[in-house]
Design a protein around this motif. Structure first.
Motif, PDB file in Angstrom:
ATOM      1  N   SER A  57      35.120  63.437  37.926  1.00  0.00           N
ATOM      2  CA  SER A  57      34.023  64.295  37.481  1.00  0.00           C
ATOM      3  C   SER A  57      33.068  63.462  36.639  1.00  0.00           C
ATOM      4  CB  SER A  57      34.581  65.459  36.659  1.00  0.00           C
ATOM      5  OG  SER A  57      33.530  66.185  36.087  1.00  0.00           O
ATOM      6  N   THR A  58      31.780  63.484  36.974  1.00  0.00           N
ATOM      7  CA  THR A  58      30.800  62.694  36.226  1.00  0.00           C
ATOM      8  C   THR A  58      29.932  63.555  35.325  1.00  0.00           C
ATOM      9  OG1 THR A  58      29.319  62.788  38.137  1.00  0.00           O
ATOM     10  CG2 THR A  58      30.707  60.825  37.908  1.00  0.00           C
ATOM     11  N   GLN A  59      29.800  64.848  35.656  1.00  0.00           N
ATOM     12  CA  GLN A  59      28.996  65.728  34.818  1.00  0.00           C
ATOM     13  C   GLN A  59      29.418  67.169  35.070  1.00  0.00           C
ATOM     14  OE1 GLN A  59      24.764  65.307  35.266  1.00  0.00           O
ATOM     15  NE2 GLN A  59      24.319  67.069  34.021  1.00  0.00           N
ATOM     16  N   LEU A  60      29.488  67.936  33.977  1.00  0.00           N
ATOM     17  CA  LEU A  60      29.829  69.349  34.073  1.00  0.00           C
ATOM     18  C   LEU A  60      28.957  70.123  33.101  1.00  0.00           C
ATOM     19  CD1 LEU A  60      31.765  71.663  35.049  1.00  0.00           C
ATOM     20  CD2 LEU A  60      33.141  71.113  33.051  1.00  0.00           C
ATOM     21  N   SER A  61      28.299  71.160  33.595  1.00  0.00           N
ATOM     22  CA  SER A  61      27.528  72.019  32.700  1.00  0.00           C
ATOM     23  C   SER A  61      27.853  73.473  33.017  1.00  0.00           C
ATOM     24  CB  SER A  61      26.027  71.755  32.839  1.00  0.00           C
ATOM     25  OG  SER A  61      25.578  72.108  34.124  1.00  0.00           O
TER      26      SER A  61
END
Length: 166
Positions: free
Chosen positions: A66-70
């Motif tokens: 996972s590189t980005q989570l919003s």
């Protein structure tokens, strides 16, 4: 004397054939997991070239990162959140799109809510004209998943994302 030797050889050959049949049955039963092992896969590929069979696609969820989570409130609906998750296949091979497991927990770390999402849920088709989304991630490929979920309980203060294969 010779009948004893021939009988012994016949029994030995029978035992070897039965042992080979047992190994073949166990290997066939566990082919999906055995074929993922780097040591055995080249041998199995060579065998399948000869026997005209196909191995399951290679997969290793630990190599999907996972590189980005919003997580943001939905702009149109109350008590609904939008989740955007970018992840990358860091493996040196193509692998199927994983399921995304999203788990919310409270301040003590107890799980409150959780769900698994398949690729068809986080990569919806844009229209009836476009083809189905690809089912394989190439080596190094990044994917953006978009989900809409009902807000979990108010005491859900932490969340965890995992990539899984069944």
């Amino acid at each position: 004397m010779w009948t004893f030797i021939w009988r012994f050889l016949a029994y030995a050959l029978g035992i070897l054939l039965l042992a080979a049949a047992l190994v073949a049955q166990v290997s066939y039963r566990h082919l999906a997991s055995i074929s993922q092992h780097e040591t055995y896969r080249p041998w199995l590929l060579a065998f399948c070239d000869y026997a005209q069979c196909a191995l399951p696609t290679r997969r290793d969820s630990k190599l999907i990162v996972s590189t980005q989570l919003s997580v943001e409130p939905h702009p149109l609906y109350q008590d609904v959140s939008q989740i955007k998750l970018d992840f990358t296949n860091t493996a040196g091979f193509s692998q199927p799109l994983p399921q995304i497991e999203l788990v919310f927990s409270d301040i003590q770390g107890r799980n409150i809510a959780g769900r698994r999402f398949g690729a068809e849920e986080y990569l919806p088709r844009l229209s009836a004209i476009l083809p189905e989304p690809a089912t394989l991630m190439s080596a190094g490929e990044s994917v953006t998943a978009q989900l809409e979920i009902a807000n979990p309980a108010a005491d859900a203060v932490n969340y965890r994302v995992r990539f899984v294969y069944e």
